[in-house]
Motif scaffolding. Sequence first.
Motif, PDB file in Angstrom:
ATOM      1  N   GLU A 204      -3.746   3.092  -2.060  1.00  0.00           N
ATOM      2  CA  GLU A 204      -2.947   4.108  -1.387  1.00  0.00           C
ATOM      3  C   GLU A 204      -3.601   4.439  -0.049  1.00  0.00           C
ATOM      4  O   GLU A 204      -4.788   4.194   0.154  1.00  0.00           O
ATOM      5  CB  GLU A 204      -2.847   5.384  -2.232  1.00  0.00           C
ATOM      6  N   GLY A 205      -2.827   5.005   0.846  1.00  0.00           N
ATOM      7  CA  GLY A 205      -3.344   5.412   2.135  1.00  0.00           C
ATOM      8  C   GLY A 205      -2.572   6.602   2.662  1.00  0.00           C
ATOM      9  O   GLY A 205      -1.481   6.930   2.169  1.00  0.00           O
ATOM     10  N   VAL A 206      -3.141   7.264   3.654  1.00  0.00           N
ATOM     11  CA  VAL A 206      -2.512   8.433   4.264  1.00  0.00           C
ATOM     12  C   VAL A 206      -2.433   8.230   5.766  1.00  0.00           C
ATOM     13  O   VAL A 206      -3.450   7.961   6.423  1.00  0.00           O
ATOM     14  CB  VAL A 206      -3.309   9.722   3.961  1.00  0.00           C
ATOM     15  N   VAL A 207      -1.223   8.326   6.308  1.00  0.00           N
ATOM     16  CA  VAL A 207      -1.046   8.368   7.762  1.00  0.00           C
ATOM     17  C   VAL A 207      -1.361   9.800   8.183  1.00  0.00           C
ATOM     18  O   VAL A 207      -0.546  10.694   8.000  1.00  0.00           O
ATOM     19  CB  VAL A 207       0.382   7.981   8.180  1.00  0.00           C
ATOM     20  N   PHE A 208      -2.559  10.013   8.728  1.00  0.00           N
ATOM     21  CA  PHE A 208      -2.976  11.380   9.019  1.00  0.00           C
ATOM     22  C   PHE A 208      -2.666  11.801  10.456  1.00  0.00           C
ATOM     23  O   PHE A 208      -2.767  12.978  10.788  1.00  0.00           O
ATOM     24  CB  PHE A 208      -4.463  11.587   8.722  1.00  0.00           C
ATOM     25  N   ASP A 209      -2.263  10.839  11.281  1.00  0.00           N
ATOM     26  CA  ASP A 209      -1.866  11.197  12.639  1.00  0.00           C
ATOM     27  C   ASP A 209      -1.088  10.046  13.252  1.00  0.00           C
ATOM     28  O   ASP A 209      -1.191   8.891  12.815  1.00  0.00           O
ATOM     29  CB  ASP A 209      -3.091  11.510  13.504  1.00  0.00           C
ATOM     30  N   GLU A 210      -0.284  10.365  14.236  1.00  0.00           N
ATOM     31  CA  GLU A 210       0.430   9.353  15.007  1.00  0.00           C
ATOM     32  C   GLU A 210       0.548   9.847  16.440  1.00  0.00           C
ATOM     33  O   GLU A 210       0.825  11.012  16.685  1.00  0.00           O
ATOM     34  CB  GLU A 210       1.796   9.058  14.409  1.00  0.00           C
ATOM     35  N   THR A 211       0.292   8.957  17.378  1.00  0.00           N
ATOM     36  CA  THR A 211       0.323   9.301  18.800  1.00  0.00           C
ATOM     37  C   THR A 211       1.450   8.548  19.471  1.00  0.00           C
ATOM     38  O   THR A 211       1.565   7.323  19.332  1.00  0.00           O
ATOM     39  CB  THR A 211      -1.023   8.938  19.463  1.00  0.00           C
ATOM     40  N   ALA A 212       2.301   9.259  20.187  1.00  0.00           N
ATOM     41  CA  ALA A 212       3.433   8.638  20.865  1.00  0.00           C
ATOM     42  C   ALA A 212       2.951   7.736  21.989  1.00  0.00           C
ATOM     43  O   ALA A 212       2.000   8.056  22.703  1.00  0.00           O
ATOM     44  CB  ALA A 212       4.374   9.711  21.412  1.00  0.00           C
ATOM     45  N   LEU A 213       3.616   6.584  22.148  1.00  0.00           N
ATOM     46  CA  LEU A 213       3.307   5.629  23.208  1.00  0.00           C
ATOM     47  C   LEU A 213       4.482   5.543  24.176  1.00  0.00           C
ATOM     48  O   LEU A 213       5.568   6.050  23.897  1.00  0.00           O
ATOM     49  CB  LEU A 213       3.009   4.252  22.611  1.00  0.00           C
ATOM     50  N   GLU A 214       4.252   4.887  25.300  1.00  0.00           N
ATOM     51  CA  GLU A 214       5.307   4.708  26.298  1.00  0.00           C
ATOM     52  C   GLU A 214       6.165   3.514  25.881  1.00  0.00           C
ATOM     53  O   GLU A 214       5.841   2.365  26.184  1.00  0.00           O
ATOM     54  CB  GLU A 214       4.684   4.490  27.671  1.00  0.00           C
TER      55      GLU A 214
ATOM     56  N   LEU B  34       1.283   4.929  17.841  1.00  0.00           N
ATOM     57  CA  LEU B  34       0.059   4.407  17.254  1.00  0.00           C
ATOM     58  C   LEU B  34      -0.244   5.247  16.026  1.00  0.00           C
ATOM     59  O   LEU B  34      -0.362   6.474  16.118  1.00  0.00           O
ATOM     60  CB  LEU B  34      -1.112   4.472  18.248  1.00  0.00           C
ATOM     61  N   TYR B  35      -0.342   4.582  14.874  1.00  0.00           N
ATOM     62  CA  TYR B  35      -0.560   5.265  13.604  1.00  0.00           C
ATOM     63  C   TYR B  35      -2.041   5.200  13.219  1.00  0.00           C
ATOM     64  O   TYR B  35      -2.678   4.153  13.347  1.00  0.00           O
ATOM     65  CB  TYR B  35       0.264   4.620  12.495  1.00  0.00           C
ATOM     66  N   PHE B  36      -2.557   6.321  12.726  1.00  0.00           N
ATOM     67  CA  PHE B  36      -3.928   6.408  12.231  1.00  0.00           C
ATOM     68  C   PHE B  36      -3.871   6.606  10.718  1.00  0.00           C
ATOM     69  O   PHE B  36      -3.265   7.572  10.238  1.00  0.00           O
ATOM     70  CB  PHE B  36      -4.670   7.566  12.890  1.00  0.00           C
ATOM     71  N   ILE B  37      -4.514   5.696   9.966  1.00  0.00           N
ATOM     72  CA  ILE B  37      -4.366   5.668   8.515  1.00  0.00           C
ATOM     73  C   ILE B  37      -5.746   5.576   7.866  1.00  0.00           C
ATOM     74  O   ILE B  37      -6.625   4.849   8.344  1.00  0.00           O
ATOM     75  CB  ILE B  37      -3.527   4.452   8.065  1.00  0.00           C
ATOM     76  N   LYS B  38      -5.923   6.282   6.763  1.00  0.00           N
ATOM     77  CA  LYS B  38      -7.175   6.184   6.019  1.00  0.00           C
ATOM     78  C   LYS B  38      -6.896   6.063   4.532  1.00  0.00           C
ATOM     79  O   LYS B  38      -5.816   6.436   4.049  1.00  0.00           O
ATOM     80  CB  LYS B  38      -8.076   7.390   6.304  1.00  0.00           C
ATOM     81  N   SER B  39      -7.864   5.522   3.803  1.00  0.00           N
ATOM     82  CA  SER B  39      -7.729   5.333   2.361  1.00  0.00           C
ATOM     83  C   SER B  39      -9.073   5.586   1.698  1.00  0.00           C
ATOM     84  O   SER B  39     -10.130   5.251   2.251  1.00  0.00           O
ATOM     85  CB  SER B  39      -7.251   3.908   2.056  1.00  0.00           C
ATOM     86  N   ASP B  40      -9.018   6.171   0.500  1.00  0.00           N
ATOM     87  CA  ASP B  40     -10.243   6.443  -0.265  1.00  0.00           C
ATOM     88  C   ASP B  40     -10.376   5.533  -1.474  1.00  0.00           C
ATOM     89  O   ASP B  40     -11.311   5.689  -2.256  1.00  0.00           O
ATOM     90  CB  ASP B  40     -10.265   7.912  -0.723  1.00  0.00           C
ATOM     91  N   ASP B  41      -9.442   4.584  -1.662  1.00  0.00           N
ATOM     92  CA  ASP B  41      -9.469   3.751  -2.873  1.00  0.00           C
ATOM     93  C   ASP B  41      -9.262   2.272  -2.565  1.00  0.00           C
ATOM     94  O   ASP B  41      -8.600   1.560  -3.328  1.00  0.00           O
ATOM     95  CB  ASP B  41      -8.420   4.241  -3.874  1.00  0.00           C
TER      96      ASP B  41
ATOM     97  N   VAL C 151       0.861  -1.177   0.000  1.00  0.00           N
ATOM     98  CA  VAL C 151       0.000   0.000   0.000  1.00  0.00           C
ATOM     99  C   VAL C 151       0.904   1.236   0.000  1.00  0.00           C
ATOM    100  O   VAL C 151       1.820   1.352   0.815  1.00  0.00           O
ATOM    101  CB  VAL C 151      -0.914   0.005   1.243  1.00  0.00           C
ATOM    102  N   ILE C 152       0.655   2.140  -0.912  1.00  0.00           N
ATOM    103  CA  ILE C 152       1.448   3.370  -0.994  1.00  0.00           C
ATOM    104  C   ILE C 152       1.027   4.291   0.148  1.00  0.00           C
ATOM    105  O   ILE C 152      -0.134   4.707   0.231  1.00  0.00           O
ATOM    106  CB  ILE C 152       1.246   4.065  -2.344  1.00  0.00           C
ATOM    107  N   LEU C 153       1.980   4.584   1.029  1.00  0.00           N
ATOM    108  CA  LEU C 153       1.715   5.454   2.170  1.00  0.00           C
ATOM    109  C   LEU C 153       2.628   6.677   2.122  1.00  0.00           C
ATOM    110  O   LEU C 153       3.683   6.648   1.481  1.00  0.00           O
ATOM    111  CB  LEU C 153       1.943   4.704   3.491  1.00  0.00           C
ATOM    112  N   ASN C 154       2.233   7.717   2.814  1.00  0.00           N
ATOM    113  CA  ASN C 154       3.048   8.932   2.869  1.00  0.00           C
ATOM    114  C   ASN C 154       4.203   8.840   3.852  1.00  0.00           C
ATOM    115  O   ASN C 154       5.057   9.723   3.895  1.00  0.00           O
ATOM    116  CB  ASN C 154       2.177  10.145   3.205  1.00  0.00           C
ATOM    117  N   ARG C 155       4.250   7.775   4.648  1.00  0.00           N
ATOM    118  CA  ARG C 155       5.389   7.537   5.541  1.00  0.00           C
ATOM    119  C   ARG C 155       5.390   6.076   5.967  1.00  0.00           C
ATOM    120  O   ARG C 155       4.362   5.385   5.889  1.00  0.00           O
ATOM    121  CB  ARG C 155       5.327   8.441   6.772  1.00  0.00           C
TER     122      ARG C 155
END
Length: 362
Positions: free
Chosen positions: A266-276, A255-262, A227-231
């Motif tokens: 392809e997909g977009v990592v639109f957010d990431e939250t740091a974990l311990e 923790l990565y949050f990813i969405k796709s419209d197709d 899957v083509i991702l932006n990162r």
Amino acid sequence: MFKPILVFLAFIVLVGPTTCRKRHVINFRWHNLYPESFIWDPKSEHFVVGSLRQQTLISVSDAGVTSSLLSDASLPSNSSFLGLALDRRHHRLLAVVHRPSTLTTPAFNALASYHLSTFDQLFLTPLPPTTLPFTTVANDVAVDFSGNAYVTDSANDAIYKINIEGQASILSKSQAFKSHPVDNTAPYQNCGLNGVVYNSKGYLLVTQSNTGKLFKVNADDGTARSVILNRDLTAADGIAVRSDGVVVVVSQYKLYFIKSDDSWSEGVVFDETALEDERQASAVVVGASANDRVYVLYGHVNEGTMGNTEREEFSIVEVESEKESKEENVWIFVLIGLGLAYFLFWRFQMRQLMQNMNKKTA
């Protein structure tokens, strides 16, 4: 006259707590459990948690109350429960069983199936011997609507398919899994395909730890493409899907949050939250499904694999997308602003009405 005021005040009371809801933290105790994986059972409303050190599955309530679900003495000694999947349609719990090879014991990799009501074992299917270059390391599992299970092999970048009767075969050892460079200096360099989920359109989404890539795999013929991702998803491990289609991937670090419209070409990592990272998160689920809450498991798995440590307490922690939370807060303040504007407009109208009435009586 006071109805608009009451409506406005009620609006503030109802909306206000939404902006300050605390994340759900579940601390639970079980001696030397060291869980690598967990799932959410919406019917029983509890988590099912595995173990690196014991042939045991336990339940954990949202208040942290634990109880034993099963202890399977038929499994080889020193084996672990890794990936778990819930097959509600066929009333089964599926569990990946893994034991690494040692000087005195051979490796063991299998899929176990248990009845959800009695937790009796339905089958224990060893993964079949193959000509793959490395000893199999079974890791995670997903299940489709027909009861077929899909197990990832992290050592060989392969995927096994086990049907509802327990018959196993190799679904995929696609060259696509070997098409990206591996960081040979990373501690997770030998861990390939890892987390897996099934999509109702007939494909799997699979993470690859040592490249940070996400793959889309046909569940019928095993053809795969990245899957083509932006990162990249550094040290990607477990994977889950929210009801809105957003995919969440956990690593020890984020923790990565990813969405796709197709459909995941392809997909977009639109957010990431740091974990311990010192607590070593290894799995993620979407629990309490009415609210679509996302939870990660802090199982201290790296510590657990050492074999010479002791630990009593582990945690299941709700994690939110910071970006989505900020966007929600913006909308809440917009709504509050609209409510305030309505209130001020109502006051202006009432003032005009009173002035007109005074003029008529003067």
